[in-house]
Design a protein around this motif. Structure first.
Motif, PDB file in Angstrom:
ATOM      1  N   THR A  29      14.428  -5.695 -15.048  1.00  0.00           N
ATOM      2  CA  THR A  29      13.888  -5.466 -13.711  1.00  0.00           C
ATOM      3  C   THR A  29      13.706  -6.741 -12.897  1.00  0.00           C
ATOM      4  O   THR A  29      13.251  -6.677 -11.756  1.00  0.00           O
ATOM      5  N   TYR A  69      13.414  -4.725  -9.560  1.00  0.00           N
ATOM      6  CA  TYR A  69      12.378  -3.851  -9.006  1.00  0.00           C
ATOM      7  C   TYR A  69      12.289  -3.964  -7.490  1.00  0.00           C
ATOM      8  O   TYR A  69      12.032  -2.975  -6.802  1.00  0.00           O
ATOM      9  N   ALA A  70      12.525  -5.150  -6.950  1.00  0.00           N
ATOM     10  CA  ALA A  70      12.410  -5.356  -5.504  1.00  0.00           C
ATOM     11  C   ALA A  70      13.482  -4.592  -4.724  1.00  0.00           C
ATOM     12  O   ALA A  70      13.332  -4.376  -3.524  1.00  0.00           O
ATOM     13  N   CYS A 125      11.112  -7.331 -18.605  1.00  0.00           N
ATOM     14  CA  CYS A 125      11.206  -8.554 -17.811  1.00  0.00           C
ATOM     15  C   CYS A 125      11.030  -9.724 -18.777  1.00  0.00           C
ATOM     16  O   CYS A 125      11.428  -9.619 -19.936  1.00  0.00           O
ATOM     17  N   ASN A 162       5.114  -9.411 -14.524  1.00  0.00           N
ATOM     18  CA  ASN A 162       4.866  -7.991 -14.304  1.00  0.00           C
ATOM     19  C   ASN A 162       6.024  -7.269 -13.621  1.00  0.00           C
ATOM     20  O   ASN A 162       5.858  -6.176 -13.092  1.00  0.00           O
ATOM     21  N   ALA A 163       7.216  -7.870 -13.650  1.00  0.00           N
ATOM     22  CA  ALA A 163       8.382  -7.212 -13.045  1.00  0.00           C
ATOM     23  C   ALA A 163       8.705  -5.892 -13.737  1.00  0.00           C
ATOM     24  O   ALA A 163       9.108  -4.931 -13.081  1.00  0.00           O
ATOM     25  N   THR A 196       6.531  -3.881 -15.170  1.00  0.00           N
ATOM     26  CA  THR A 196       5.511  -2.937 -14.718  1.00  0.00           C
ATOM     27  C   THR A 196       5.821  -2.454 -13.305  1.00  0.00           C
ATOM     28  O   THR A 196       5.745  -1.253 -13.011  1.00  0.00           O
ATOM     29  N   LYS A 197       6.198  -3.380 -12.429  1.00  0.00           N
ATOM     30  CA  LYS A 197       6.547  -3.004 -11.056  1.00  0.00           C
ATOM     31  C   LYS A 197       7.777  -2.101 -11.034  1.00  0.00           C
ATOM     32  O   LYS A 197       7.835  -1.128 -10.283  1.00  0.00           O
ATOM     33  N   LEU A 226       6.837   1.340 -12.413  1.00  0.00           N
ATOM     34  CA  LEU A 226       6.053   2.053 -11.406  1.00  0.00           C
ATOM     35  C   LEU A 226       6.951   2.611 -10.310  1.00  0.00           C
ATOM     36  O   LEU A 226       6.839   3.780  -9.934  1.00  0.00           O
ATOM     37  N   ARG A 227       7.865   1.794  -9.818  1.00  0.00           N
ATOM     38  CA  ARG A 227       8.762   2.272  -8.759  1.00  0.00           C
ATOM     39  C   ARG A 227       9.638   3.416  -9.246  1.00  0.00           C
ATOM     40  O   ARG A 227       9.816   4.408  -8.547  1.00  0.00           O
ATOM     41  N   ARG A 229       7.964   0.838 -20.884  1.00  0.00           N
ATOM     42  CA  ARG A 229       8.084  -0.611 -20.754  1.00  0.00           C
ATOM     43  C   ARG A 229       8.316  -1.192 -22.142  1.00  0.00           C
ATOM     44  O   ARG A 229       7.700  -0.757 -23.112  1.00  0.00           O
TER      45      ARG A 229
END
Length: 140
Positions: free
Chosen positions: A49, A68-69, A89, A95-96, A98-99, A102-103, A113
């Motif tokens: 991610t 993730y972004a 990650c 925390n990529a 986790t992000k 989540l997304r 994860r």
């Protein structure tokens, strides 16, 4: 009273529910590598991610890069909704994953994860590929 027992443990039923829930959210590197080595990856896909540069530098073999972004309904429209996406990650300090998880979850995907990320993976001596890992088996 000891520091360890200053807060009493949960009753066994509550503890079982808590730990079962924890396992529903994370995958262990040892379990994942056993599946990869046996070729039994039906139902899950490893997802890096972080960005493309990190993915090019070092990645778990078989992983795909989905930063993730950049996750959106459009960028994920071709993903299989029956697959579990195991996000990873760098490490627990990043925390990529986790992000990303989540997304993906908010977009309706099943996720887990990878505990410890690629750092824990490498520390266990598992294979890593990429342009920055030639001859490196562990980043310890």
């Amino acid at each position: 009273m000891t520091n360890t027992l200053r807060f009493p443990p949960a009753d066994p039923e509550a503890a079982a529910a808590f730990f079962a829930a924890e396992l529903a959210f994370e995958a262990d590197p040892d379990d994942v590598v056993r599946d990869l080595e046996s070729g039994d990856t039906k139902g899950f896909l490893l997802v890096e991610t972080r960005g493309a540069q990190a993915f090019a530098h070092a990645r778990i073999p078989g992983a795909v890069n989905l930063p993730y972004a950049e996750m959106s309904a459009e960028s994920t429209e071709d993903l299989d909704r029956d697959t579990v996406y195991v996000c990873y990650c760098e490490s627990f300090q990043c925390n990529a994953a986790t992000k990303g998880a989540l997304r993906l979850a908010r977009l309706g995907f099943k996720v887990k994860r990878l505990a410890g990320g690629i750092t824990a993976w490498r520390a266990a001596g598992y294979p890593v590929e990429g342009d920055g890992v030639e001859g490196v088996t562990c980043a310890c």
